[in-house]
Design a protein around this motif. Sequence first.
Motif, PDB file in Angstrom:
ATOM      1  N   GLY A  10       0.823  -1.203   0.000  1.00 51.03           N
ATOM      2  CA  GLY A  10       0.000   0.000   0.000  1.00 51.03           C
ATOM      3  C   GLY A  10       0.848   1.239   0.000  1.00 51.03           C
ATOM      4  O   GLY A  10       2.059   1.193  -0.244  1.00 51.03           O
ATOM      5  N   LEU A  11       0.183   2.362   0.282  1.00 52.69           N
ATOM      6  CA  LEU A  11       0.838   3.662   0.339  1.00 52.69           C
ATOM      7  C   LEU A  11       1.035   4.048   1.800  1.00 52.69           C
ATOM      8  O   LEU A  11       0.095   3.979   2.594  1.00 52.69           O
ATOM      9  CB  LEU A  11      -0.022   4.697  -0.380  1.00 52.69           C
ATOM     10  CG  LEU A  11       0.436   6.156  -0.300  1.00 52.69           C
ATOM     11  CD1 LEU A  11       1.773   6.332  -0.996  1.00 52.69           C
ATOM     12  CD2 LEU A  11      -0.619   7.070  -0.911  1.00 52.69           C
ATOM     13  N   VAL A  12       2.246   4.436   2.132  1.00 54.77           N
ATOM     14  CA  VAL A  12       2.551   4.807   3.515  1.00 54.77           C
ATOM     15  C   VAL A  12       3.529   5.973   3.506  1.00 54.77           C
ATOM     16  O   VAL A  12       4.327   6.119   2.571  1.00 54.77           O
ATOM     17  CB  VAL A  12       3.146   3.585   4.278  1.00 54.77           C
ATOM     18  CG1 VAL A  12       4.463   3.154   3.673  1.00 54.77           C
ATOM     19  CG2 VAL A  12       3.273   3.864   5.760  1.00 54.77           C
ATOM     20  N   GLN A  13       3.463   6.799   4.529  1.00 51.61           N
ATOM     21  CA  GLN A  13       4.401   7.902   4.638  1.00 51.61           C
ATOM     22  C   GLN A  13       5.752   7.416   5.137  1.00 51.61           C
ATOM     23  O   GLN A  13       5.837   6.393   5.836  1.00 51.61           O
ATOM     24  CB  GLN A  13       3.860   8.956   5.597  1.00 51.61           C
ATOM     25  CG  GLN A  13       2.698   9.767   5.040  1.00 51.61           C
ATOM     26  CD  GLN A  13       2.313  10.914   5.946  1.00 51.61           C
ATOM     27  OE1 GLN A  13       2.503  10.856   7.158  1.00 51.61           O
ATOM     28  NE2 GLN A  13       1.760  11.963   5.362  1.00 51.61           N
ATOM     29  N   ALA A  14       6.769   8.135   4.793  1.00 52.88           N
ATOM     30  CA  ALA A  14       8.112   7.809   5.280  1.00 52.88           C
ATOM     31  C   ALA A  14       8.093   7.755   6.806  1.00 52.88           C
ATOM     32  O   ALA A  14       7.474   8.597   7.462  1.00 52.88           O
ATOM     33  CB  ALA A  14       9.117   8.840   4.792  1.00 52.88           C
ATOM     34  N   GLY A  15       8.752   6.746   7.344  1.00 51.84           N
ATOM     35  CA  GLY A  15       8.758   6.522   8.780  1.00 51.84           C
ATOM     36  C   GLY A  15       7.683   5.570   9.256  1.00 51.84           C
ATOM     37  O   GLY A  15       7.705   5.126  10.409  1.00 51.84           O
ATOM     38  N   GLY A  16       6.753   5.258   8.370  1.00 51.47           N
ATOM     39  CA  GLY A  16       5.660   4.374   8.725  1.00 51.47           C
ATOM     40  C   GLY A  16       6.017   2.907   8.602  1.00 51.47           C
ATOM     41  O   GLY A  16       7.172   2.543   8.335  1.00 51.47           O
ATOM     42  N   SER A  17       5.004   2.062   8.789  1.00 54.21           N
ATOM     43  CA  SER A  17       5.202   0.613   8.781  1.00 54.21           C
ATOM     44  C   SER A  17       4.160  -0.073   7.913  1.00 54.21           C
ATOM     45  O   SER A  17       3.052   0.432   7.737  1.00 54.21           O
ATOM     46  CB  SER A  17       5.092   0.053  10.206  1.00 54.21           C
ATOM     47  OG  SER A  17       6.080   0.600  11.051  1.00 54.21           O
ATOM     48  N   LEU A  18       4.552  -1.218   7.406  1.00 54.69           N
ATOM     49  CA  LEU A  18       3.650  -2.112   6.687  1.00 54.69           C
ATOM     50  C   LEU A  18       4.053  -3.541   7.007  1.00 54.69           C
ATOM     51  O   LEU A  18       5.226  -3.818   7.285  1.00 54.69           O
ATOM     52  CB  LEU A  18       3.728  -1.905   5.173  1.00 54.69           C
ATOM     53  CG  LEU A  18       3.005  -0.721   4.543  1.00 54.69           C
ATOM     54  CD1 LEU A  18       3.327  -0.640   3.057  1.00 54.69           C
ATOM     55  CD2 LEU A  18       1.503  -0.810   4.751  1.00 54.69           C
ATOM     56  N   ARG A  19       3.088  -4.426   6.920  1.00 61.66           N
ATOM     57  CA  ARG A  19       3.364  -5.856   7.101  1.00 61.66           C
ATOM     58  C   ARG A  19       2.864  -6.589   5.871  1.00 61.66           C
ATOM     59  O   ARG A  19       1.665  -6.580   5.586  1.00 61.66           O
ATOM     60  CB  ARG A  19       2.671  -6.404   8.335  1.00 61.66           C
ATOM     61  CG  ARG A  19       3.074  -7.831   8.681  1.00 61.66           C
ATOM     62  CD  ARG A  19       2.112  -8.433   9.675  1.00 61.66           C
ATOM     63  NE  ARG A  19       2.624  -9.620  10.322  1.00 61.66           N
ATOM     64  CZ  ARG A  19       1.840 -10.522  10.915  1.00 61.66           C
ATOM     65  NH1 ARG A  19       0.530 -10.349  10.942  1.00 61.66           N
ATOM     66  NH2 ARG A  19       2.382 -11.585  11.492  1.00 61.66           N
ATOM     67  N   LEU A  20       3.788  -7.208   5.172  1.00 63.34           N
ATOM     68  CA  LEU A  20       3.442  -8.000   4.006  1.00 63.34           C
ATOM     69  C   LEU A  20       3.253  -9.455   4.399  1.00 63.34           C
ATOM     70  O   LEU A  20       3.931  -9.961   5.292  1.00 63.34           O
ATOM     71  CB  LEU A  20       4.544  -7.903   2.943  1.00 63.34           C
ATOM     72  CG  LEU A  20       4.951  -6.501   2.486  1.00 63.34           C
ATOM     73  CD1 LEU A  20       5.996  -6.598   1.387  1.00 63.34           C
ATOM     74  CD2 LEU A  20       3.766  -5.690   2.050  1.00 63.34           C
ATOM     75  N   SER A  21       2.327 -10.102   3.711  1.00 61.25           N
ATOM     76  CA  SER A  21       2.092 -11.528   3.918  1.00 61.25           C
ATOM     77  C   SER A  21       2.267 -12.271   2.610  1.00 61.25           C
ATOM     78  O   SER A  21       2.013 -11.727   1.535  1.00 61.25           O
ATOM     79  CB  SER A  21       0.681 -11.764   4.455  1.00 61.25           C
ATOM     80  OG  SER A  21       0.480 -11.128   5.694  1.00 61.25           O
ATOM     81  N   CYS A  22       2.688 -13.514   2.719  1.00 61.52           N
ATOM     82  CA  CYS A  22       2.839 -14.387   1.558  1.00 61.52           C
ATOM     83  C   CYS A  22       2.206 -15.723   1.915  1.00 61.52           C
ATOM     84  O   CYS A  22       2.776 -16.494   2.698  1.00 61.52           O
ATOM     85  CB  CYS A  22       4.312 -14.552   1.208  1.00 61.52           C
ATOM     86  SG  CYS A  22       4.615 -15.739  -0.124  1.00 61.52           S
ATOM     87  N   ALA A  23       1.042 -15.971   1.362  1.00 62.18           N
ATOM     88  CA  ALA A  23       0.312 -17.206   1.643  1.00 62.18           C
ATOM     89  C   ALA A  23       0.659 -18.252   0.589  1.00 62.18           C
ATOM     90  O   ALA A  23       0.626 -17.967  -0.609  1.00 62.18           O
ATOM     91  CB  ALA A  23      -1.180 -16.935   1.652  1.00 62.18           C
ATOM     92  N   ALA A  24       0.976 -19.443   1.054  1.00 60.38           N
ATOM     93  CA  ALA A  24       1.367 -20.521   0.151  1.00 60.38           C
ATOM     94  C   ALA A  24       0.292 -21.592   0.103  1.00 60.38           C
ATOM     95  O   ALA A  24      -0.378 -21.872   1.100  1.00 60.38           O
ATOM     96  CB  ALA A  24       2.692 -21.120   0.596  1.00 60.38           C
TER      97      ALA A  24
END
Length: 124
Positions: A10-24
């Motif tokens: 997604g879109l996030v501001q600098a300094g922010g966080s994201l969590r990516l997932s990879c479902a198998a």
Amino acid sequence: QVQLVESGGGLVQAGGSLRLSCAASGRTLSTLIMGWFRQAPGKEREFVAGVTQSGRTTLYADSVKGRFTISRDNVKNTAYLQMNSLKFEDTAVYYCGANGGGVIRMTTHDYGYWGQGTQVTVSS
């Protein structure tokens, strides 16, 4: 055969966080080394992080060390990439890859399975 599906970009501001997932699906994740790669426009796909089948050993690119954390849940058949303190230069399409080897590899040709990618955009 293994199918991988990434989510969480997604879109996030600098300094922010994201969590990516990879479902198998199609094969038990616990038999596979998992890796996260990214590709920015006009650049080659590059290694970000990798984790062994047990989850006990991880490897990170210098550019993300201390900010990103790779993990996995073999019960849920899912790998994760927690990204903190995001920078503009982290903007890219992020891909998860899987391979059945015994050592974390940092090159794309060592991964036999890939997801479709998820876009991460960091605004400055």
